[in-house]
Write a protein that holds these residues in place. Structure first.
Motif, PDB file in Angstrom:
ATOM      1  N   SER A 221       5.653   8.817  -3.209  1.00  0.00           N
ATOM      2  CA  SER A 221       6.822   8.366  -3.824  1.00  0.00           C
ATOM      3  C   SER A 221       7.875   7.885  -2.606  1.00  0.00           C
ATOM      4  O   SER A 221       7.879   8.573  -1.539  1.00  0.00           O
ATOM      5  CB  SER A 221       7.498   9.164  -4.561  1.00  0.00           C
ATOM      6  N   GLN A 222       8.559   6.869  -2.854  1.00  0.00           N
ATOM      7  CA  GLN A 222       9.573   6.506  -1.590  1.00  0.00           C
ATOM      8  C   GLN A 222      10.895   6.485  -2.387  1.00  0.00           C
ATOM      9  O   GLN A 222      11.274   6.056  -3.501  1.00  0.00           O
ATOM     10  CB  GLN A 222       9.472   5.086  -1.316  1.00  0.00           C
ATOM     11  N   TYR A 223      11.880   7.002  -1.466  1.00  0.00           N
ATOM     12  CA  TYR A 223      13.439   6.957  -1.907  1.00  0.00           C
ATOM     13  C   TYR A 223      14.179   6.429  -0.831  1.00  0.00           C
ATOM     14  O   TYR A 223      13.879   6.301   0.364  1.00  0.00           O
ATOM     15  CB  TYR A 223      13.827   8.605  -1.880  1.00  0.00           C
ATOM     16  N   ASN A 224      15.462   5.753  -1.370  1.00  0.00           N
ATOM     17  CA  ASN A 224      16.639   5.457  -0.406  1.00  0.00           C
ATOM     18  C   ASN A 224      17.611   6.617  -0.253  1.00  0.00           C
ATOM     19  O   ASN A 224      17.696   7.163  -1.500  1.00  0.00           O
ATOM     20  CB  ASN A 224      17.220   4.162  -1.160  1.00  0.00           C
ATOM     21  N   VAL A 225      18.121   6.918   0.682  1.00  0.00           N
ATOM     22  CA  VAL A 225      18.842   7.819   0.986  1.00  0.00           C
ATOM     23  C   VAL A 225      20.207   7.485   1.397  1.00  0.00           C
ATOM     24  O   VAL A 225      20.216   6.659   2.331  1.00  0.00           O
ATOM     25  CB  VAL A 225      18.103   9.054   1.614  1.00  0.00           C
ATOM     26  N   VAL A 226      21.280   8.211   0.777  1.00  0.00           N
ATOM     27  CA  VAL A 226      22.552   7.638   1.454  1.00  0.00           C
ATOM     28  C   VAL A 226      23.321   9.006   1.543  1.00  0.00           C
ATOM     29  O   VAL A 226      23.339  10.019   0.693  1.00  0.00           O
ATOM     30  CB  VAL A 226      23.447   6.758   0.567  1.00  0.00           C
ATOM     31  N   ARG A 244      15.592   6.137   4.597  1.00  0.00           N
ATOM     32  CA  ARG A 244      14.384   6.234   3.862  1.00  0.00           C
ATOM     33  C   ARG A 244      13.763   7.390   3.956  1.00  0.00           C
ATOM     34  O   ARG A 244      13.421   7.993   5.112  1.00  0.00           O
ATOM     35  CB  ARG A 244      13.583   4.930   4.153  1.00  0.00           C
ATOM     36  N   VAL A 245      13.008   8.277   2.810  1.00  0.00           N
ATOM     37  CA  VAL A 245      12.292   9.276   2.993  1.00  0.00           C
ATOM     38  C   VAL A 245      10.970   8.974   1.918  1.00  0.00           C
ATOM     39  O   VAL A 245      11.076   8.111   0.914  1.00  0.00           O
ATOM     40  CB  VAL A 245      12.934  10.554   2.346  1.00  0.00           C
ATOM     41  N   VAL A 254       6.807  13.551   3.930  1.00  0.00           N
ATOM     42  CA  VAL A 254       6.042  12.747   5.101  1.00  0.00           C
ATOM     43  C   VAL A 254       7.041  12.440   6.111  1.00  0.00           C
ATOM     44  O   VAL A 254       6.520  12.629   7.187  1.00  0.00           O
ATOM     45  CB  VAL A 254       5.073  11.761   4.385  1.00  0.00           C
ATOM     46  N   SER A 255       8.094  11.561   5.692  1.00  0.00           N
ATOM     47  CA  SER A 255       8.704  10.943   6.769  1.00  0.00           C
ATOM     48  C   SER A 255      10.308  10.857   6.264  1.00  0.00           C
ATOM     49  O   SER A 255      10.566  10.819   5.122  1.00  0.00           O
ATOM     50  CB  SER A 255       8.320   9.620   7.296  1.00  0.00           C
ATOM     51  N   SER A 256      11.195  10.868   7.033  1.00  0.00           N
ATOM     52  CA  SER A 256      12.708  10.604   6.879  1.00  0.00           C
ATOM     53  C   SER A 256      13.314   9.539   7.995  1.00  0.00           C
ATOM     54  O   SER A 256      13.200  10.222   9.297  1.00  0.00           O
ATOM     55  CB  SER A 256      13.458  11.809   6.568  1.00  0.00           C
ATOM     56  N   THR A 257      14.074   8.613   7.682  1.00  0.00           N
ATOM     57  CA  THR A 257      14.612   7.835   8.902  1.00  0.00           C
ATOM     58  C   THR A 257      16.114   8.382   8.899  1.00  0.00           C
ATOM     59  O   THR A 257      16.931   7.774   9.862  1.00  0.00           O
ATOM     60  CB  THR A 257      14.377   6.394   8.584  1.00  0.00           C
ATOM     61  N   LEU A 258      16.572   9.161   7.904  1.00  0.00           N
ATOM     62  CA  LEU A 258      18.054   9.394   8.049  1.00  0.00           C
ATOM     63  C   LEU A 258      18.212  10.805   8.900  1.00  0.00           C
ATOM     64  O   LEU A 258      17.823  11.996   8.491  1.00  0.00           O
ATOM     65  CB  LEU A 258      18.482   9.605   6.605  1.00  0.00           C
ATOM     66  N   GLN A 259      18.713  10.667  10.025  1.00  0.00           N
ATOM     67  CA  GLN A 259      18.459  11.805  11.073  1.00  0.00           C
ATOM     68  C   GLN A 259      19.711  12.398  11.090  1.00  0.00           C
ATOM     69  O   GLN A 259      19.939  13.836  11.371  1.00  0.00           O
ATOM     70  CB  GLN A 259      18.182  11.244  12.525  1.00  0.00           C
ATOM     71  N   SER A 260      21.026  11.871  11.106  1.00  0.00           N
ATOM     72  CA  SER A 260      22.094  12.582  11.325  1.00  0.00           C
ATOM     73  C   SER A 260      23.683  11.809  10.780  1.00  0.00           C
ATOM     74  O   SER A 260      23.402  10.561  10.150  1.00  0.00           O
ATOM     75  CB  SER A 260      22.560  12.615  12.964  1.00  0.00           C
ATOM     76  N   GLN A 277       7.604  22.250   3.144  1.00  0.00           N
ATOM     77  CA  GLN A 277       8.921  23.263   3.265  1.00  0.00           C
ATOM     78  C   GLN A 277      10.301  22.405   3.272  1.00  0.00           C
ATOM     79  O   GLN A 277      10.400  21.721   4.217  1.00  0.00           O
ATOM     80  CB  GLN A 277       8.612  23.977   4.622  1.00  0.00           C
ATOM     81  N   GLY A 278      11.291  22.400   2.489  1.00  0.00           N
ATOM     82  CA  GLY A 278      12.410  21.626   2.634  1.00  0.00           C
ATOM     83  C   GLY A 278      12.492  21.045   1.258  1.00  0.00           C
ATOM     84  O   GLY A 278      12.386  21.535   0.103  1.00  0.00           O
ATOM     85  N   VAL A 279      12.711  19.704   1.433  1.00  0.00           N
ATOM     86  CA  VAL A 279      12.921  18.988   0.314  1.00  0.00           C
ATOM     87  C   VAL A 279      11.369  18.405  -0.291  1.00  0.00           C
ATOM     88  O   VAL A 279      10.567  17.948   0.658  1.00  0.00           O
ATOM     89  CB  VAL A 279      13.589  17.581   0.470  1.00  0.00           C
ATOM     90  N   ILE A 280      11.255  18.501  -1.525  1.00  0.00           N
ATOM     91  CA  ILE A 280       9.976  18.142  -2.206  1.00  0.00           C
ATOM     92  C   ILE A 280      10.105  17.351  -3.363  1.00  0.00           C
ATOM     93  O   ILE A 280      11.450  17.081  -3.957  1.00  0.00           O
ATOM     94  CB  ILE A 280       8.886  19.198  -2.324  1.00  0.00           C
ATOM     95  N   ALA A 281       9.040  16.486  -3.799  1.00  0.00           N
ATOM     96  CA  ALA A 281       9.159  15.906  -4.974  1.00  0.00           C
ATOM     97  C   ALA A 281       7.776  15.901  -5.994  1.00  0.00           C
ATOM     98  O   ALA A 281       6.927  15.438  -5.730  1.00  0.00           O
ATOM     99  CB  ALA A 281       9.212  14.313  -4.650  1.00  0.00           C
ATOM    100  N   ILE A 282       7.889  17.184  -6.776  1.00  0.00           N
ATOM    101  CA  ILE A 282       6.697  17.304  -7.535  1.00  0.00           C
ATOM    102  C   ILE A 282       7.269  17.322  -9.158  1.00  0.00           C
ATOM    103  O   ILE A 282       8.303  17.490  -9.417  1.00  0.00           O
ATOM    104  CB  ILE A 282       6.204  18.738  -7.055  1.00  0.00           C
TER     105      ILE A 282
END
Length: 419
Positions: A221-226, A244-245, A254-260, A277-282
């Motif tokens: 799955s893919q998410y837009n993050v603000v 994006r995550v 798997v990945s996140s482009t929102l760093q700081s 470990q952390g944020v998941i989507a199940i």
């Protein structure tokens, strides 16, 4: 020899009177905190040789008694519970060091200490307590380093424990936020948030909104993050960042482009974890979120106290604490050689040796004993033993008095015979 008996009895009267004075002083100080009792030790005077020519046994007669020494009793006194953390008691060997206006250290077992109006650690009569300062306070009274314990300094570095009347715990702005939670598999936006502290000591808020793409590509799955940083009341906006995550088919990150994000001028890293470990989507019936951010609000001094390591602790209005010094404990080669200044205070002497600080196997300075707070050491005088010894000395005094009167009667008898 009648004259000798007279003077032998007098030596007994004089010296047993001294012994009674020692015991009386002990008994008078049974309630004195940190008092060290003394015990008079007696020895015979030189002996005269009898005028005998054919004796196979000893031909000497003693000439009386003298007080050889008055030795300090080293037994520990009982511990008394108090309601002040600045009251200290030593269990085992060791002495507290204190210093008056004459700048000459004296040593005591009386740990009745307090923080005075000038924020100095002092005795009840104003003597300064000696120890090691942590040197973690700036000239403008700001804590420069938070310490759990102050390392005891060398003997030559011990100084008066004096502290500022005002002290500030500096603000430590947030640098990182860790997020935890399950976004589920639905398409409703999910929001996580955390409190942040900026460099000015303001408490702000970061809100992160995860919006699932309406069109998913491949597995996972893919998410837009603000992420948006605002003041606590939401009226001031400091920064907004997008990214994006992505999650794999098992819901692991798997990945996140929102760093700081920018927190009113300070960079704060956003950590969404890694893998599971952390944020998941199940796919579960329940979603939950939590976060953890570093940073500490600034605070003002609430007060000073002393812990069981003999560390002076500064407590602040933000709930933080820090060691800012340590009470010194001093040791001597021969405690009984210390010169008594008063009932509870002593100075080093040639017999005691120089004051020293113990070291552990690694050469680190240590207290070398146990220091307890909220406790005081009572006098080490045993009243029962003291009263018993007083009776013995009194009987000895009476017996020597009888020797004097007997010798006097013998002299009177001899004079009357000459007449």
């Amino acid at each position: 020899m009648m004259n000798q008996a007279f003077y032998t009895g007098l030596s007994g009267l004089k010296n047993y009177s001294t012994g009674i004075d020692v015991i009386s002083n002990n008994l008078a100080n049974t309630s004195t905190v940190g008092f060290r009792g003394y015990k008079a030790e007696f020895a015979s005077l030189f002996e005269d040789t009898l005028d005998t020519t054919s004796s196979l046994i000893s031909d000497h007669v003693g000439s009386g008694v003298r007080v050889q020494t008055s030795g300090m009793q080293l037994d520990e006194g009982t511990l008394m519970l108090t309601d002040r953390s600045t009251d200290l008691a030593i269990t085992g060997n060791g002495w507290f060091g204190i210093e008056g206006k004459e700048n000459t250290p004296v040593y005591t077992r009386d740990g009745s200490f307090s923080i005075d109006a000038n924020a100095d650690l002092v005795t009840n009569d104003g003597y300064f307590v000696l120890g090691t300062l942590a040197n973690n306070i700036s000239k403008d009274n700001v804590l420069t380093q938070q310490l759990g314990e102050t390392e005891l300094g060398d003997i030559t570095t011990q100084e008066r424990l004096r502290f500022p009347q005002t002290l500030t715990y500096p603000t430590q702005p947030s640098t990182k936020v860790d997020f935890f939670g399950n976004l589920g598999v639905g398409f409703d936006p999910m929001t996580m948030s955390s409190s942040l502290i900026d460099s000015q000591g303001n408490r702000n808020n970061v809100e992160v909104v995860f919006t699932k793409d309406s069109q998913q590509n491949g597995t996972g799955s893919q998410y837009n993050v603000v992420a948006k940083v605002t003041s606590a009341d939401g009226e001031v906006s400091y920064d907004t960042q997008e990214g994006r995550v992505t999650f794999d088919e098992k819901g692991a990150l798997v990945s996140s482009t929102l760093q700081s994000v920018d927190n009113n001028g300070a960079k704060v890293s956003l950590n969404f974890g890694k893998g599971s470990q952390g944020v998941i989507a199940i796919d579960t019936f329940q979603t939950s979120f939590s976060s953890s951010a570093d940073g500490i609000m600034g605070g003002d001094l609430v007060g000073y106290s002393i812990n069981e390591n003999a560390d002076i602790i500064a407590s602040f209005s933000n709930g933080e604490e820090s060691s800012i010094g340590k009470v010194g404990v001093y040791h001597f080669q021969n405690d009984q050689g210390l010169a008594r200044v008063s009932g509870t205070r002593f100075q080093e002497s040639a017999n005691s040796g120089k004051a020293q600080i113990f070291h552990d196997a690694n050469g680190k300075n240590i207290i070398g004993t146990t220091v307890l707070n909220h406790k005081l050491e009572a006098s080490n005088v045993d009243m029962t033993a003291g009263l018993t010894e007083l009776i013995v000395l009194q009987r000895s005094y009476d017996a020597n008095s009888k020797s004097v009167t007997t010798a006097d009667q013998m002299i009177q008898k001899a004079l009357s015979m000459d007449a």
